[in-house]
Design an enzyme around this catalytic site. Structure first.
Site, short mmCIF file in Angstrom:
data_model
loop_
_atom_site.label_atom_id
_atom_site.label_comp_id
_atom_site.label_asym_id
_atom_site.label_seq_id
_atom_site.Cartn_x
_atom_site.Cartn_y
_atom_site.Cartn_z
CG HIS A 146 34.94 41.67 37.12
ND1 HIS A 146 35.70 40.86 36.28
CD2 HIS A 146 35.84 42.51 37.72
CE1 HIS A 146 36.97 41.20 36.39
NE2 HIS A 146 37.08 42.20 37.25
CD GLU A 147 35.76 45.41 40.03
OE1 GLU A 147 36.50 45.23 41.01
OE2 GLU A 147 36.19 45.47 38.87
CG HIS A 150 38.40 41.09 41.92
ND1 HIS A 150 39.39 40.24 41.45
CD2 HIS A 150 38.09 41.91 40.88
CE1 HIS A 150 39.67 40.54 40.19
NE2 HIS A 150 38.89 41.55 39.82
CD GLU A 229 41.21 41.96 37.07
OE1 GLU A 229 40.03 42.07 36.65
OE2 GLU A 229 41.62 42.48 38.12
#
Length: 315
Positions: A146-147, A150, A229
């Site tokens: 997920h990070e 970004h 997100e």
């Protein structure tokens, strides 16, 4: 997710509309003021906002690491560092992306963030609370995927650009307020009456325009952040192929967050926009209003979207 892409596109389009309207309003204010305090209250905030925006974009990694009290680590810096590097190596191989720098922050709060102006300057950071065994390997992989999404999506650049208009508007309001407070309130003295447009002080016009633009842009930026997100959740889940592991990690992290003392969560709030899960979730009667202002979607919304992805993969 075409629906998610469309919503992000619409939000950015609306931010563009607000930006154009803001520029037109500034031009009209400058034309009305000609000279005097009105022009300064418009020009100085723009220049200052450019400087702040450049600084936050160019040094986002250093600012975030210092705020979190994190340190860069190598695989030789202990078991947690070796585990973190191993997971990051696997994700980068899956995503075919350059490996970012890796950092660890000493905090009992289980969380993670990634930042940096580009893939070469990116850094991914996990807290010691996230690496202490609360999550299994698949769950930790989902959080870091997920990070790193970004980073791949260049979210630091996107959000910095999107926030520029809000920064300008907020600075304009502050400049106008202090100018009025210390006697520059557009009240013409002698020939200084050209600071009034139609009998309305220029500084008052600047304050009203700034407040309206800031309020609208603030809500749109928070909405865009929540969509980013969800996009990172989706990318992380598809990259690892285990949306259920990411959903489990979300539940565990959120549950553990409820056990952290409120003062510790408040201290971590400056990094809320970066974190995998917000460090301070407000509940109770103000929950709906809090959700409107939040940088992250609600846990329920994120779990619902991950369930959809799991269903899509199972077909």
């Amino acid at each position: 997710d075409r629906g998610l892409i469309a919503r992000m596109g619409l939000t950015m389009f609306l931010l563009g509309v607000v930006f154009v309207a803001f520029i037109l309003a500034l031009v009209l204010v400058l034309e009305a003021s000609h000279r005097g305090s009105g022009a300064g209250i418009v020009i100085l905030p723009v220049l200052l906002a450019i400087g702040l925006g450049f600084g936050s974009f160019y040094w986002s990694d250093k600012i975030a690491l210092r705020t979190a009290g994190a340190r860069l680590v190598t695989p030789q810096d202990g078991p947690q560092a070796a585990q973190l590097h191993g997971v990051v190596d696997r994700i980068c191989a899956l995503a075919d992306m350059p490996k970012p720098r890796v950092a660890i922050a000493e905090s009992r709060m289980p969380n993670a963030f990634a930042t940096g102006r580009n893939s070469k300057m990116a850094v991914v950071c996990a807290t010691t609370g996230l690496l202490d065994g609360r999550l299994n390997e698949q769950e930790l992989e989902g959080v870091l995927a997920h990070e790193l999404s970004h980073v791949a999506h260049k979210d630091v650049a996107v959000m910095t650009i999107a926030s520029f208009i809000g920064i300008v508007a907020a600075l304009m309001v502050r400049f106008a307020f202090y100018s009025e407070l210390f006697g520059g309130g557009g009240r013409g003295r002698g020939r200084g009456g050209n600071n009034n447009a139609g009998g309305v002080p220029i500084i008052l016009v600047v304050m009203v325009v700034g407040i309206v633009v800031y309020a609208i842009s603030f809500l749109l930026i928070r909405l865009l952040s929540r969509y980013r997100e969800l996009s990172a959740d989706r990318s992380g889940a598809l990259l690892t192929g285990q949306p259920s592991a990411l959903a489990s990690a979300l539940q565990k992290v959120t549950g553990e967050m409820a056990r952290i003392p409120t003062k510790d969560l408040r201290a971590a709030e400056p990094l809320n926009a970066f974190y995998f899960a917000p460090a301070f979730a407000r509940g109770g009667a103000g929950a709906s209003l809090s959700a409107l202002f939040s940088t992250h979607p609600s846990l329920e919304r994120r779990l619902k979207e991950l369930a959809k992805i799991s269903d899509q993969l199972s077909r």
